[in-house]
Design a protein around this motif. Structure first.
Motif, mmCIF file in Angstrom:
data_model
loop_
_atom_site.group_PDB
_atom_site.id
_atom_site.type_symbol
_atom_site.label_atom_id
_atom_site.label_comp_id
_atom_site.label_asym_id
_atom_site.label_seq_id
_atom_site.Cartn_x
_atom_site.Cartn_y
_atom_site.Cartn_z
ATOM 1 N N ALA A 44 0.832 -1.203 0.000
ATOM 2 C CA ALA A 44 0.000 0.000 0.000
ATOM 3 C C ALA A 44 0.869 1.256 0.000
ATOM 4 O O ALA A 44 0.555 2.243 -0.676
ATOM 5 C CB ALA A 44 -0.930 0.006 1.218
ATOM 6 N N TYR A 45 1.935 1.233 0.743
ATOM 7 C CA TYR A 45 2.875 2.353 0.792
ATOM 8 C C TYR A 45 3.447 2.630 -0.592
ATOM 9 O O TYR A 45 3.482 3.769 -1.059
ATOM 10 C CB TYR A 45 3.976 2.003 1.783
ATOM 11 C CG TYR A 45 5.037 3.061 2.027
ATOM 12 C CD1 TYR A 45 4.700 4.386 2.307
ATOM 13 C CD2 TYR A 45 6.383 2.700 2.025
ATOM 14 C CE1 TYR A 45 5.685 5.327 2.559
ATOM 15 C CE2 TYR A 45 7.366 3.634 2.290
ATOM 16 C CZ TYR A 45 7.016 4.949 2.551
ATOM 17 O OH TYR A 45 7.997 5.884 2.802
ATOM 18 N N TYR A 46 3.886 1.575 -1.268
ATOM 19 C CA TYR A 46 4.416 1.750 -2.618
ATOM 20 C C TYR A 46 3.354 2.289 -3.570
ATOM 21 O O TYR A 46 3.643 3.144 -4.419
ATOM 22 C CB TYR A 46 4.944 0.411 -3.146
ATOM 23 C CG TYR A 46 6.150 -0.145 -2.436
ATOM 24 C CD1 TYR A 46 7.044 0.673 -1.753
ATOM 25 C CD2 TYR A 46 6.416 -1.513 -2.461
ATOM 26 C CE1 TYR A 46 8.155 0.152 -1.126
ATOM 27 C CE2 TYR A 46 7.526 -2.046 -1.832
ATOM 28 C CZ TYR A 46 8.399 -1.217 -1.158
ATOM 29 O OH TYR A 46 9.503 -1.740 -0.526
ATOM 30 N N ALA A 47 2.131 1.791 -3.457
ATOM 31 C CA ALA A 47 1.060 2.248 -4.343
ATOM 32 C C ALA A 47 0.787 3.733 -4.154
ATOM 33 O O ALA A 47 0.597 4.483 -5.125
ATOM 34 C CB ALA A 47 -0.210 1.436 -4.088
ATOM 35 N N VAL A 48 0.776 4.178 -2.905
ATOM 36 C CA VAL A 48 0.518 5.594 -2.626
ATOM 37 C C VAL A 48 1.673 6.460 -3.116
ATOM 38 O O VAL A 48 1.461 7.520 -3.722
ATOM 39 C CB VAL A 48 0.248 5.799 -1.124
ATOM 40 C CG1 VAL A 48 0.229 7.286 -0.765
ATOM 41 C CG2 VAL A 48 -1.077 5.149 -0.733
ATOM 42 N N LEU A 49 2.905 6.027 -2.878
ATOM 43 C CA LEU A 49 4.054 6.786 -3.370
ATOM 44 C C LEU A 49 4.036 6.891 -4.893
ATOM 45 O O LEU A 49 4.323 7.955 -5.464
ATOM 46 C CB LEU A 49 5.354 6.141 -2.902
ATOM 47 C CG LEU A 49 5.695 6.260 -1.412
ATOM 48 C CD1 LEU A 49 6.983 5.495 -1.102
ATOM 49 C CD2 LEU A 49 5.841 7.710 -0.976
ATOM 50 N N ALA A 50 3.688 5.803 -5.561
ATOM 51 C CA ALA A 50 3.609 5.837 -7.020
ATOM 52 C C ALA A 50 2.492 6.762 -7.482
ATOM 53 O O ALA A 50 2.662 7.531 -8.443
ATOM 54 C CB ALA A 50 3.399 4.428 -7.571
ATOM 55 N N ALA A 51 1.343 6.710 -6.821
ATOM 56 C CA ALA A 51 0.224 7.566 -7.188
ATOM 57 C C ALA A 51 0.582 9.037 -7.045
ATOM 58 O O ALA A 51 0.082 9.891 -7.800
ATOM 59 C CB ALA A 51 -0.997 7.238 -6.333
ATOM 60 N N LYS A 52 1.450 9.347 -6.094
ATOM 61 C CA LYS A 52 1.851 10.728 -5.851
ATOM 62 C C LYS A 52 3.107 11.128 -6.629
ATOM 63 O O LYS A 52 3.609 12.245 -6.474
ATOM 64 C CB LYS A 52 2.080 10.948 -4.350
ATOM 65 C CG LYS A 52 0.781 10.983 -3.548
ATOM 66 C CD LYS A 52 -0.113 12.115 -4.020
ATOM 67 C CE LYS A 52 -1.409 12.201 -3.261
ATOM 68 N NZ LYS A 52 -2.256 13.304 -3.775
ATOM 69 N N GLY A 53 3.622 10.228 -7.463
ATOM 70 C CA GLY A 53 4.706 10.590 -8.356
ATOM 71 C C GLY A 53 6.100 10.493 -7.795
ATOM 72 O O GLY A 53 7.043 11.023 -8.394
ATOM 73 N N PHE A 54 6.284 9.796 -6.682
ATOM 74 C CA PHE A 54 7.619 9.674 -6.105
ATOM 75 C C PHE A 54 8.520 8.757 -6.944
ATOM 76 O O PHE A 54 9.740 8.901 -6.921
ATOM 77 C CB PHE A 54 7.548 9.160 -4.669
ATOM 78 C CG PHE A 54 7.081 10.197 -3.679
ATOM 79 C CD1 PHE A 54 7.994 10.980 -2.991
ATOM 80 C CD2 PHE A 54 5.731 10.401 -3.449
ATOM 81 C CE1 PHE A 54 7.581 11.944 -2.080
ATOM 82 C CE2 PHE A 54 5.283 11.356 -2.543
ATOM 83 C CZ PHE A 54 6.208 12.137 -1.860
#
Length: 244
Positions: free
Chosen positions: A76-86
Motif C-alpha cells: 500500500a505504501y508503494y502504491a501511494v508513493l507511485a500515485a503521488k509521483g515519487f
C-alpha cells in the motif's frame, strides 16, 4: 476531494480507486497482504490531504517526515508513493523481484520518498522520536513527524519507552498512527488509546476506513503534546477485503 478518494466509507479498499488499482499491480508470494490492505486508507488520506511532502521536496529540511514502521507489508505504501509521483508506476509490477528497488521491506536508499528502512517490529516509533528531537535541536519547529505502526508492534518494549519519553518531553510535532487490526498478542480492547493517554499524549480513535474521520483525527489540535491516532480496521483473521 480527489478522484482517487473513496466515495463511500466503510466499504474496504475497493472504493479507493487509483491507489487500490496500483496496489493490485503488485503480485507474487507476499505473505503480508492483510498488513498492507489494513493501511491503504490511512496512508492515502495522509499523503493526499495532510503531509507536506512531494517528489520535489524530499530533500527540503522543512518537509514533513513520514516513517513507515509497519514495513513488512509495504504494498500500500508503494502504491501511494507511485500515485503521488515519487517513482514510476512501472516499478510496481516488479515488486519483490531480484532487481526491483521495491523489496518486501522498504529500503530508504532505493525507494524515493522513504525516510527509513523498515520491517523489523518496534523500530519506527523510536526512530520517529529521534527525528522529532533532531528537528527540535535544529530549531525546525514547523515540520511534522508521522510514524505508522501496527498494533502488534506495541508489544515491543522499545515502543513503550518511546511512548513514555515523547509524552514526558512534550514532542508536539510527533504523530503516531496505529493501525489496529486486533493482531497484538498482549493487546486488550481499548488498551492502545489508554496507553498513549497515560503517557501524556493526545489520542483519537477512529474507523480506519472512514476518510473524513481519519482526516479529522489527523488534523485535531494537540498543543504541547504528541498525538496518536488509533485507526481500527477489520481484524486480521476475519477476511480483510483484498484488492482485485
Amino acid at each position: 476531494m480527489t478522484n482517487a478518494t473513496r466515495t463511500q466509507t466503510d466499504t474496504g479498499v475497493a472504493g479507493l480507486g487509483e491507489p487500490a488499482s496500483l496496489m493490485g499491480l503488485m503480485t507474487g508470494a507476499e505473505k503480508h497482504s492483510p498488513a498492507a490492505t489494513s493501511t491503504l486508507d490511512a496512508l492515502w488520506v495522509l499523503y493526499d490531504r495532510v503531509l507536506r511532502v512531494s517528489p520535489g521536496t524530499v530533500e527540503d529540511p522543512r518537509r514533513d517526515r513520514f516513517l513507515l514502521s509497519k514495513g513488512h507489508g509495504p504494498m500500500a505504501y508503494y502504491a501511494v508513493l507511485a500515485a503521488k509521483g515519487f517513482f514510476p508506476r512501472a516499478w510496481l509490477s516488479g515488486f519483490g523481484t531480484y532487481d526491483s528497488p521495491l523489496g518486501h521491506h522498504p529500503d530508504r536508499t532505493l525507494v524515493p520518498g522513504a525516510e527509513i528502512g523498515s520491517g523489523s517490529l518496534g523500530h519506527g516509533l523510536p526512530l520517529a522520536v529521534g527525528t522529532a528531537l533532531g528537528l527540535r535541536a535544529q530549531r525546525l519547529d514547523d515540520p511534522a513527524v508521522w510514524v505508522l505502526v501496527g498494533d502488534a508492534e506495541l508489544d515491543e518494549g522499545s515502543n513503550h519507552e518511546a511512548i513514555a519519553y515523547a509524552g514526558a518531553v512534550g514532542l508536539s510535532r510527533l504523530h503516531t498512527l496505529v493501525i489496529d487490526n486486533s493482531s497484538a498478542t498482549h493487546g486488550r480492547h481499548g488498551g492502545i488509546a489508554a496507553r498513549f493517554e497515560a503517557a501524556g499524549w493526545s489520542v483519537v480513535t477512529v474507523n480506519g476506513r472512514d476518510h473524513e474521520a481519519l482526516y479529522g483525527a489527523f488534523t485535531a489540535p494537540h498543543p504541547g503534546r504528541p498525538h496518536a491516532v488509533v485507526a481500527q480496521v477489520e481484524p486480521k483473521n476475519t477476511g480483510a477485503p483484498e484488492v482485485a
